[in-house]
Design a protein around this motif. Sequence first.
Motif, PDB file in Angstrom:
ATOM      1  N   VAL A 102       3.858   5.937  -5.513  1.00 43.49           N
ATOM      2  CA  VAL A 102       3.900   6.071  -6.973  1.00 43.49           C
ATOM      3  C   VAL A 102       2.755   6.954  -7.463  1.00 43.49           C
ATOM      4  CG1 VAL A 102       3.747   4.826  -9.168  1.00 43.49           C
ATOM      5  CG2 VAL A 102       5.069   3.857  -7.280  1.00 43.49           C
ATOM      6  N   VAL A 103       1.564   6.748  -6.930  1.00 38.92           N
ATOM      7  CA  VAL A 103       0.423   7.573  -7.337  1.00 38.92           C
ATOM      8  C   VAL A 103       0.674   9.037  -7.005  1.00 38.92           C
ATOM      9  CG1 VAL A 103      -2.017   8.077  -6.877  1.00 38.92           C
ATOM     10  CG2 VAL A 103      -1.267   5.712  -7.205  1.00 38.92           C
ATOM     11  N   LEU A 104       1.232   9.291  -5.821  1.00 37.84           N
ATOM     12  CA  LEU A 104       1.524  10.670  -5.419  1.00 37.84           C
ATOM     13  C   LEU A 104       2.549  11.306  -6.353  1.00 37.84           C
ATOM     14  CD1 LEU A 104       1.007  12.892  -3.345  1.00 37.84           C
ATOM     15  CD2 LEU A 104       2.864  11.930  -1.953  1.00 37.84           C
ATOM     16  N   GLU A 105       3.570  10.551  -6.736  1.00 37.70           N
ATOM     17  CA  GLU A 105       4.575  11.077  -7.661  1.00 37.70           C
ATOM     18  C   GLU A 105       3.957  11.388  -9.021  1.00 37.70           C
ATOM     19  OE1 GLU A 105       7.848   8.429  -7.905  1.00 37.70           O
ATOM     20  OE2 GLU A 105       8.566   8.833  -5.865  1.00 37.70           O
ATOM     21  N   ARG A 153       0.835  -1.210   0.000  1.00 34.43           N
ATOM     22  CA  ARG A 153       0.000   0.000   0.000  1.00 34.43           C
ATOM     23  C   ARG A 153       0.868   1.258   0.000  1.00 34.43           C
ATOM     24  NH1 ARG A 153      -3.352  -3.054   3.627  1.00 34.43           N
ATOM     25  NH2 ARG A 153      -2.257  -2.100   5.408  1.00 34.43           N
ATOM     26  N   ALA A 154       1.978   1.209   0.719  1.00 34.01           N
ATOM     27  CA  ALA A 154       2.870   2.367   0.780  1.00 34.01           C
ATOM     28  C   ALA A 154       3.475   2.661  -0.593  1.00 34.01           C
ATOM     29  CB  ALA A 154       3.971   2.128   1.807  1.00 34.01           C
ATOM     30  N   VAL A 155       3.873   1.604  -1.304  1.00 30.04           N
ATOM     31  CA  VAL A 155       4.443   1.789  -2.639  1.00 30.04           C
ATOM     32  C   VAL A 155       3.383   2.328  -3.602  1.00 30.04           C
ATOM     33  CG1 VAL A 155       5.471   0.614  -4.637  1.00 30.04           C
ATOM     34  CG2 VAL A 155       6.209   0.024  -2.315  1.00 30.04           C
ATOM     35  N   VAL A 156       2.178   1.785  -3.540  1.00 28.23           N
ATOM     36  CA  VAL A 156       1.099   2.279  -4.393  1.00 28.23           C
ATOM     37  C   VAL A 156       0.867   3.764  -4.150  1.00 28.23           C
ATOM     38  CG1 VAL A 156      -1.368   2.125  -4.923  1.00 28.23           C
ATOM     39  CG2 VAL A 156      -0.052   0.036  -4.542  1.00 28.23           C
ATOM     40  N   LEU A 170       0.651  12.190 -16.753  1.00 30.34           N
ATOM     41  CA  LEU A 170      -0.784  11.926 -16.630  1.00 30.34           C
ATOM     42  C   LEU A 170      -1.570  12.691 -17.684  1.00 30.34           C
ATOM     43  CD1 LEU A 170      -1.447  11.895 -12.769  1.00 30.34           C
ATOM     44  CD2 LEU A 170      -1.462   9.956 -14.348  1.00 30.34           C
ATOM     45  N   ILE A 171      -1.176  13.939 -17.923  1.00 28.18           N
ATOM     46  CA  ILE A 171      -1.851  14.730 -18.958  1.00 28.18           C
ATOM     47  C   ILE A 171      -1.644  14.102 -20.322  1.00 28.18           C
ATOM     48  CG2 ILE A 171      -1.856  16.958 -20.139  1.00 28.18           C
ATOM     49  CD1 ILE A 171      -1.190  18.242 -17.436  1.00 28.18           C
ATOM     50  N   ALA A 179      -0.262   0.560  -9.008  1.00 28.30           N
ATOM     51  CA  ALA A 179      -0.405   1.996  -9.265  1.00 28.30           C
ATOM     52  C   ALA A 179      -0.677   2.263 -10.744  1.00 28.30           C
ATOM     53  CB  ALA A 179       0.861   2.733  -8.816  1.00 28.30           C
ATOM     54  N   PHE A 180       0.015   1.546 -11.607  1.00 26.44           N
ATOM     55  CA  PHE A 180      -0.197   1.774 -13.039  1.00 26.44           C
ATOM     56  C   PHE A 180      -1.488   1.125 -13.531  1.00 26.44           C
ATOM     57  CE2 PHE A 180       4.216   3.104 -12.876  1.00 26.44           C
ATOM     58  CZ  PHE A 180       4.183   4.212 -13.710  1.00 26.44           C
ATOM     59  N   LEU A 181      -1.967   0.109 -12.840  1.00 24.79           N
ATOM     60  CA  LEU A 181      -3.286  -0.428 -13.176  1.00 24.79           C
ATOM     61  C   LEU A 181      -4.374   0.600 -12.873  1.00 24.79           C
ATOM     62  CD1 LEU A 181      -3.132  -4.163 -11.999  1.00 24.79           C
ATOM     63  CD2 LEU A 181      -3.078  -3.280 -14.342  1.00 24.79           C
ATOM     64  N   LEU A 182      -4.172   1.426 -11.863  1.00 20.01           N
ATOM     65  CA  LEU A 182      -5.117   2.510 -11.594  1.00 20.01           C
ATOM     66  C   LEU A 182      -5.119   3.507 -12.751  1.00 20.01           C
ATOM     67  CD1 LEU A 182      -4.392   3.197  -7.799  1.00 20.01           C
ATOM     68  CD2 LEU A 182      -6.311   1.925  -8.792  1.00 20.01           C
ATOM     69  N   VAL A 183      -3.946   3.770 -13.301  1.00 19.66           N
ATOM     70  CA  VAL A 183      -3.857   4.640 -14.481  1.00 19.66           C
ATOM     71  C   VAL A 183      -4.587   4.000 -15.655  1.00 19.66           C
ATOM     72  CG1 VAL A 183      -2.288   5.717 -16.151  1.00 19.66           C
ATOM     73  CG2 VAL A 183      -1.669   5.636 -13.724  1.00 19.66           C
ATOM     74  N   ALA A 184      -4.427   2.680 -15.810  1.00 21.94           N
ATOM     75  CA  ALA A 184      -5.109   1.972 -16.893  1.00 21.94           C
ATOM     76  C   ALA A 184      -6.625   2.091 -16.755  1.00 21.94           C
ATOM     77  CB  ALA A 184      -4.702   0.498 -16.902  1.00 21.94           C
ATOM     78  N   GLY A 185      -7.114   1.982 -15.524  1.00 25.82           N
ATOM     79  CA  GLY A 185      -8.546   2.133 -15.302  1.00 25.82           C
ATOM     80  C   GLY A 185      -9.035   3.516 -15.690  1.00 25.82           C
ATOM     81  N   TRP A 186      -8.255   4.534 -15.353  1.00 24.30           N
ATOM     82  CA  TRP A 186      -8.604   5.910 -15.729  1.00 24.30           C
ATOM     83  C   TRP A 186      -8.642   6.058 -17.251  1.00 24.30           C
ATOM     84  CZ3 TRP A 186     -10.810  10.285 -15.064  1.00 24.30           C
ATOM     85  CH2 TRP A 186     -10.411  11.422 -15.793  1.00 24.30           C
TER      86      TRP A 186
END
Length: 258
Positions: free
Chosen positions: A14-17, A8-11, A25-26, A107-114
């Motif tokens: 990475v998301v915060l970065e 969870r800490a790594v997720v 992200l843009i 973290a990158f799977l969250l980006v994929a979902g977005w």
Amino acid sequence: MLWMSQWRAVVGRVVLELLRSRRNLIFWTVFPALMLLLFGMIYAGGRSTATSFDSTAPGILVGAALFFSMLSGPLTLLVGEREHGTLRRLLLSPLAPSAYFAGVATAFLLVAGWQALVVYGIAGVFGGRFHGSFALGTALVLMSALAYIGIGFYFGAVLAKRSEEVTSPVAAIGVPLLVLGGTFFSVDVLPPSLLAMTHMNPVYHMNHALREVSAHGASLADVGSSFAFLLVTCLGALLLGARAYAGLLQRERAGGVL
């Protein structure tokens, strides 16, 4: 459990970065959106935009959105960790390597979902929609994203040692796979020799399976061979990436020059 806390800490890190940097992200949002609008309109021709966006959205999600974010994202992150000495500091902490690997992937799977929401949201504006099983479509997107993430880790651990080398392996290896994978046009236009190679291309199976499910409502039985190919590709890519990352950590511990 310690491992879950580390994951969870790594997720979160990475998301915060990613949120702080914003630039990637843009780009990962705007690029697939523009590609979808462009190809959706081109292929509409005299047909309805709904039909065009039905068939265009899956390829843009797999080939434009997930390809560049899931492949280049972990690659860039890992190279940055090495350049800034973060990786060595992580080795001195009690962080489990598997928790780091899984955290970055999540973290990158969250980006994929977005990105999936963006692509299908835009397609929906023009009348496109997801016709098949949502669960099957989600599984295909997850396998595609994880396959890219595994290869991204491999590139970051083995092929790219500095930030200026990040784009080279992505362009040299990835772009031909996209072109031959039916991302931007139908593989039916390819000559027989290239068509035979295409069926060994994992991007083709990503595009084919998701397009059939999304645009035509195909079932698992209809895309079974592509699903199996993707499953093997996904597991193989994750294993390859994990082993490459483990090798990188061993070189760091041994004080090797990267």
